[in-house]
Design an enzyme around this catalytic site. Structure first.
Site, PDB file in Angstrom:
ATOM      1  N   HIS A  48       0.836  -1.213   0.000  1.00 53.68           N
ATOM      2  CA  HIS A  48       0.000   0.000   0.000  1.00 53.68           C
ATOM      3  C   HIS A  48       0.870   1.262   0.000  1.00 53.68           C
ATOM      4  O   HIS A  48       0.528   2.253  -0.655  1.00 53.68           O
ATOM      5  CB  HIS A  48      -0.949   0.000   1.203  1.00 53.68           C
ATOM      6  CG  HIS A  48      -2.211  -0.754   0.954  1.00 53.68           C
ATOM      7  ND1 HIS A  48      -3.396  -0.139   0.687  1.00 53.68           N
ATOM      8  CD2 HIS A  48      -2.462  -2.088   0.932  1.00 53.68           C
ATOM      9  CE1 HIS A  48      -4.345  -1.045   0.503  1.00 53.68           C
ATOM     10  NE2 HIS A  48      -3.797  -2.238   0.650  1.00 53.68           N
ATOM     11  N   GLU A  60       0.737   6.956  10.847  1.00 51.16           N
ATOM     12  CA  GLU A  60       0.282   5.662  11.359  1.00 51.16           C
ATOM     13  C   GLU A  60      -0.601   5.910  12.581  1.00 51.16           C
ATOM     14  O   GLU A  60      -0.138   6.441  13.584  1.00 51.16           O
ATOM     15  CB  GLU A  60       1.486   4.795  11.740  1.00 51.16           C
ATOM     16  CG  GLU A  60       2.505   4.602  10.634  1.00 51.16           C
ATOM     17  CD  GLU A  60       2.059   3.658   9.536  1.00 51.16           C
ATOM     18  OE1 GLU A  60       1.136   2.850   9.790  1.00 51.16           O
ATOM     19  OE2 GLU A  60       2.624   3.718   8.433  1.00 51.16           O
TER      20      GLU A  60
END
Length: 165
Positions: A48, A60
């Site tokens: 990804h 994140e």
């Protein structure tokens, strides 16, 4: 502009969301919810990242998505991929799901920049026999409904094709 992209596994929802996001000016912020619990997931995360390329600044956020979303001061677009994994993280880490969901909905509602949200549509599958999985599926279905109400546009991905809902 808030956009919800729903779909099943491998329906094309992430690629479609990225294409939508690339139509917005930079900076583009990608809010990644996945955690590399195993080798397969680590490989998927790497894939990804490559697909996104250098046009996206990745954050994140496996758990604190509402907080991070409310801290973004400026962007051309933000993309959350995906609510399904994020909700799974909450269940896995035994967080107060109701509190997190309320915070997320408030953060989405108050977000003042374009926002694209990816989530799985799992309501078309059989009702899970396992109580915990059933609770997860029901929580995700209700979350998707509430997020869709906050969005100006909702797409359902089927076999790589986007249907406007």
């Amino acid at each position: 502009m808030k956009i919800l992209v729903l779909g099943g596994i491998k329906s094309g929802k992430s690629n479609f969301a990225l294409k939508l996001g690339n139509e917005f000016p930079e900076p583009r912020i990608f809010l990644a919810t996945a955690q590399a619990f195993n080798k397969e997931m680590a490989e998927k995360i790497k894939r990804h990242r490559r697909e996104r390329g250098q046009n996206w600044h990745t954050l994140e956020v496996p758990l604190e998505l509402p907080q991070i979303l409310s801290e973004i001061e400026s962007c051309g677009v933000a993309l959350i991929d995906c609510l399904t994994v994020w909700l799974g993280n909450l269940f896995y880490h035994q967080k107060d799901v109701d509190s997190y969901l309320k915070s997320l909905l408030d953060s989405i509602k108050n977000f003042s920049y374009p926002l694209i949200i990816v989530s799985n549509e799992i309501g078309l599958a059989p009702v899970p026999a396992d109580k915990e999985i059933r609770m997860f599926a029901e929580s995700l279905g209700l979350l998707n409904q509430k997020v869709a109400r906050l969005c100006e546009r909702t797409y359902l991905m089927v076999a790589g094709r986007a249907l406007i809902i």
